[in-house]
Design a protein around this motif. Structure first.
Motif, PDB file in Angstrom:
ATOM      1  N   LEU A 132      11.722   1.713 -13.840  1.00  0.00           N
ATOM      2  CA  LEU A 132      10.514   0.954 -14.155  1.00  0.00           C
ATOM      3  C   LEU A 132       9.615   1.748 -15.090  1.00  0.00           C
ATOM      4  N   PRO A 133       8.865   1.065 -15.980  1.00  0.00           N
ATOM      5  CA  PRO A 133       7.856   1.758 -16.801  1.00  0.00           C
ATOM      6  C   PRO A 133       6.841   2.451 -15.896  1.00  0.00           C
ATOM      7  N   TRP A 134       6.233   3.526 -16.410  1.00  0.00           N
ATOM      8  CA  TRP A 134       5.338   4.333 -15.582  1.00  0.00           C
ATOM      9  C   TRP A 134       4.166   3.515 -15.046  1.00  0.00           C
ATOM     10  N   ILE A 135       3.639   2.596 -15.852  1.00  0.00           N
ATOM     11  CA  ILE A 135       2.476   1.829 -15.401  1.00  0.00           C
ATOM     12  C   ILE A 135       2.879   0.856 -14.281  1.00  0.00           C
ATOM     13  N   THR A 136       4.093   0.299 -14.381  1.00  0.00           N
ATOM     14  CA  THR A 136       4.584  -0.576 -13.322  1.00  0.00           C
ATOM     15  C   THR A 136       4.805   0.212 -12.035  1.00  0.00           C
ATOM     16  N   GLN A 137       5.414   1.382 -12.170  1.00  0.00           N
ATOM     17  CA  GLN A 137       5.655   2.216 -11.006  1.00  0.00           C
ATOM     18  C   GLN A 137       4.347   2.644 -10.349  1.00  0.00           C
ATOM     19  N   PHE A 138       3.321   2.889 -11.187  1.00  0.00           N
ATOM     20  CA  PHE A 138       2.008   3.265 -10.655  1.00  0.00           C
ATOM     21  C   PHE A 138       1.439   2.151  -9.779  1.00  0.00           C
ATOM     22  N   TYR A 139       1.480   0.908 -10.280  1.00  0.00           N
ATOM     23  CA  TYR A 139       0.931  -0.205  -9.512  1.00  0.00           C
ATOM     24  C   TYR A 139       1.794  -0.519  -8.295  1.00  0.00           C
ATOM     25  N   VAL A 140       3.101  -0.322  -8.404  1.00  0.00           N
ATOM     26  CA  VAL A 140       3.970  -0.521  -7.238  1.00  0.00           C
ATOM     27  C   VAL A 140       3.628   0.487  -6.145  1.00  0.00           C
ATOM     28  N   ASN A 141       3.465   1.755  -6.525  1.00  0.00           N
ATOM     29  CA  ASN A 141       3.092   2.788  -5.548  1.00  0.00           C
ATOM     30  C   ASN A 141       1.722   2.497  -4.936  1.00  0.00           C
ATOM     31  N   LEU A 142       0.786   2.044  -5.781  1.00  0.00           N
ATOM     32  CA  LEU A 142      -0.549   1.704  -5.286  1.00  0.00           C
ATOM     33  C   LEU A 142      -0.486   0.534  -4.319  1.00  0.00           C
ATOM     34  N   SER A 143       0.358  -0.438  -4.626  1.00  0.00           N
ATOM     35  CA  SER A 143       0.550  -1.586  -3.740  1.00  0.00           C
ATOM     36  C   SER A 143       1.110  -1.141  -2.392  1.00  0.00           C
ATOM     37  N   HIS A 144       2.113  -0.246  -2.416  1.00  0.00           N
ATOM     38  CA  HIS A 144       2.687   0.267  -1.170  1.00  0.00           C
ATOM     39  C   HIS A 144       1.630   0.996  -0.333  1.00  0.00           C
ATOM     40  N   ALA A 145       0.796   1.786  -1.027  1.00  0.00           N
ATOM     41  CA  ALA A 145      -0.231   2.557  -0.316  1.00  0.00           C
ATOM     42  C   ALA A 145      -1.211   1.628   0.389  1.00  0.00           C
ATOM     43  N   ILE A 146      -1.648   0.562  -0.296  1.00  0.00           N
ATOM     44  CA  ILE A 146      -2.618  -0.356   0.296  1.00  0.00           C
ATOM     45  C   ILE A 146      -1.989  -1.132   1.452  1.00  0.00           C
ATOM     46  N   ILE A 147      -0.755  -1.589   1.268  1.00  0.00           N
ATOM     47  CA  ILE A 147      -0.103  -2.389   2.308  1.00  0.00           C
ATOM     48  C   ILE A 147       0.233  -1.543   3.535  1.00  0.00           C
ATOM     49  N   ASN A 148       0.740  -0.323   3.322  1.00  0.00           N
ATOM     50  CA  ASN A 148       1.230   0.504   4.428  1.00  0.00           C
ATOM     51  C   ASN A 148       0.145   1.338   5.102  1.00  0.00           C
ATOM     52  N   TYR A 149      -0.944   1.632   4.355  1.00  0.00           N
ATOM     53  CA  TYR A 149      -1.950   2.543   4.908  1.00  0.00           C
ATOM     54  C   TYR A 149      -3.355   1.956   4.884  1.00  0.00           C
ATOM     55  N   TRP A 150      -3.462   0.599   4.895  1.00  0.00           N
ATOM     56  CA  TRP A 150      -4.779  -0.019   4.861  1.00  0.00           C
ATOM     57  C   TRP A 150      -5.625   0.387   6.061  1.00  0.00           C
ATOM     58  N   PHE A 151      -4.978   0.605   7.207  1.00  0.00           N
ATOM     59  CA  PHE A 151      -5.706   0.967   8.425  1.00  0.00           C
ATOM     60  C   PHE A 151      -6.304   2.373   8.335  1.00  0.00           C
ATOM     61  N   ILE A 152      -5.851   3.154   7.363  1.00  0.00           N
ATOM     62  CA  ILE A 152      -6.456   4.465   7.102  1.00  0.00           C
ATOM     63  C   ILE A 152      -7.477   4.362   5.976  1.00  0.00           C
ATOM     64  N   ILE A 153      -7.129   3.608   4.927  1.00  0.00           N
ATOM     65  CA  ILE A 153      -7.987   3.494   3.743  1.00  0.00           C
ATOM     66  C   ILE A 153      -9.317   2.839   4.079  1.00  0.00           C
ATOM     67  N   VAL A 154      -9.259   1.729   4.854  1.00  0.00           N
ATOM     68  CA  VAL A 154     -10.495   0.994   5.172  1.00  0.00           C
ATOM     69  C   VAL A 154     -11.481   1.855   5.973  1.00  0.00           C
ATOM     70  N   PRO A 155     -11.048   2.521   7.063  1.00  0.00           N
ATOM     71  CA  PRO A 155     -11.994   3.387   7.787  1.00  0.00           C
ATOM     72  C   PRO A 155     -12.532   4.539   6.931  1.00  0.00           C
ATOM     73  N   VAL A 156     -11.676   5.078   6.037  1.00  0.00           N
ATOM     74  CA  VAL A 156     -12.137   6.172   5.170  1.00  0.00           C
ATOM     75  C   VAL A 156     -13.234   5.679   4.238  1.00  0.00           C
ATOM     76  N   ILE A 157     -13.039   4.485   3.653  1.00  0.00           N
ATOM     77  CA  ILE A 157     -14.058   3.925   2.758  1.00  0.00           C
ATOM     78  C   ILE A 157     -15.355   3.671   3.523  1.00  0.00           C
ATOM     79  N   ILE A 158     -15.238   3.096   4.730  1.00  0.00           N
ATOM     80  CA  ILE A 158     -16.430   2.839   5.549  1.00  0.00           C
ATOM     81  C   ILE A 158     -17.137   4.151   5.895  1.00  0.00           C
ATOM     82  N   ALA A 159     -16.343   5.170   6.247  1.00  0.00           N
ATOM     83  CA  ALA A 159     -16.928   6.472   6.594  1.00  0.00           C
ATOM     84  C   ALA A 159     -17.646   7.089   5.399  1.00  0.00           C
ATOM     85  N   ILE A 160     -17.063   6.954   4.199  1.00  0.00           N
ATOM     86  CA  ILE A 160     -17.694   7.493   2.995  1.00  0.00           C
ATOM     87  C   ILE A 160     -19.024   6.785   2.723  1.00  0.00           C
ATOM     88  N   VAL A 161     -19.007   5.442   2.835  1.00  0.00           N
ATOM     89  CA  VAL A 161     -20.232   4.668   2.587  1.00  0.00           C
ATOM     90  C   VAL A 161     -21.315   5.037   3.600  1.00  0.00           C
TER      91      VAL A 161
END
Length: 222
Positions: A22-51
Motif C-alpha cells: 500500500l502507498p505510505w499515506i494509505t498505510q498511515f490511515y489504515v494504521n490510524l483506523s486500527h488504533a482508533i478501533i482497537n484502542y478507543w477505550f484507552i484513547i477516549v479516557p486519555v483525551i478526557i484526562a488531558i482536557v
C-alpha cells in the motif's frame, strides 16, 4: 473519525484482495483506523484526562499566568485580548466613576472583573500606587500591557479633571476596535480552516484512491 472507523476498514478489505504494498499515506490511515478501533477505550479516557488536566491547571496560579501570557502573545488573538481588556477596563471604570464610586475602589472592582491575570495584577498594582498619591495613568503605563492611547488619554483626563469623560471615549473607541479585530480574526481564520479541511479531506481521498490507481495501472500493463 467516521471515515476512519467506517470507510477506511471497508476499503482495507478491498485493498487486501488487490494485494501488493500500500502507498505510505494509505498505510498511515489504515494504521490510524486500527488504533482508533482497537484502542478507543484507552484513547477516549486519555483525551478526557488531558482536557480535565488542562482545565485544572488553568485554575492554578501558574496556569493562569501561563495561559494569560499566551493570550497576550499569541499571534492574531493577542491584539484582540489587549483591546478587549482595555475596552472592559475603560467602560467599567467610567460607569463606576459616574456612579460616584471613589477611584481607588473603582480600580479594585475593575481588577476583579478582568479575566486575564496580568491585567488583574496590573490594576491591583495601580490601586496600591493610587493609594500613595500616584495618578492612574502612571502605573498603567509602567505595566506595559495597555496601549499608549489608554494611559495617554487617562493622563489628559486627569490633568483636565475629566477622567470619567476620557474613559468613556476610550471605551467607545476600543469597543469599535474590538469589533473590527473580531472581524479581522474571523477573516484570517476562514482560509486557515479551509486549508486544514482540504488537507484532512485530501489526505483521506488520496489514501483511498492511490491503491485503486495503482491497480488500474497494473491492469493496463498486463
Amino acid at each position: 473519525i467516521v471515515m476512519l472507523v467506517k470507510v477506511i476498514p471497508s476499503y482495507e478489505e478491498m485493498f487486501s484482495q488487490i494485494g501488493g504494498e500500500l502507498p505510505w499515506i494509505t498505510q498511515f490511515y489504515v494504521n490510524l483506523s486500527h488504533a482508533i478501533i482497537n484502542y478507543w477505550f484507552i484513547i477516549v479516557p486519555v483525551i478526557i484526562a488531558i482536557v480535565m488536566g488542562i482545565k485544572y491547571f488553568a485554575k492554578t496560579d501558574l496556569g493562569k499566568h501561563v495561559f494569560g501570557k499566551i493570550a497576550i502573545k499569541i499571534p492574531i488573538f493577542g491584539k484582540l485580548t489587549v483591546k478587549t481588556a482595555s475596552s472592559m477596563m475603560a467602560r467599567t471604570m467610567s460607569t463606576l466613576l459616574g456612579a460616584g464610586v471613589p477611584l481607588i475602589e473603582a480600580v479594585d472592582i475593575v481588577s476583579g472583573v478582568m479575566s486575564n491575570v496580568y491585567f488583574k495584577e496590573a490594576l491591583q498594582d495601580a490601586k496600591e500606587e493610587i493609594t500613595i498619591g500616584m495618578p492612574l495613568s502612571r502605573p498603567l503605563q509602567e505595566s506595559g500591557l495597555f496601549p499608549p492611547m489608554v494611559y495617554q488619554m487617562i493622563r489628559i483626563g486627569e490633568e483636565s479633571g475629566n477622567t470619567e469623560e476620557m474613559l468613556d471615549k476610550l471605551a467607545d473607541y476600543y469597543e469599535e476596535e474590538v469589533e473590527m479585530a473580531v472581524q479581522s480574526v474571523m477573516a484570517a481564520l476562514e482560509p486557515m480552516i479551509i486549508i486544514l479541511l482540504a488537507i484532512v479531506v485530501g489526505g483521506l481521498v488520496a489514501a483511498c484512491m492511490l491503491p485503486m490507481m495503482n491497480m488500474y495501472e497494473a491492469l493496463d500493463s498486463m
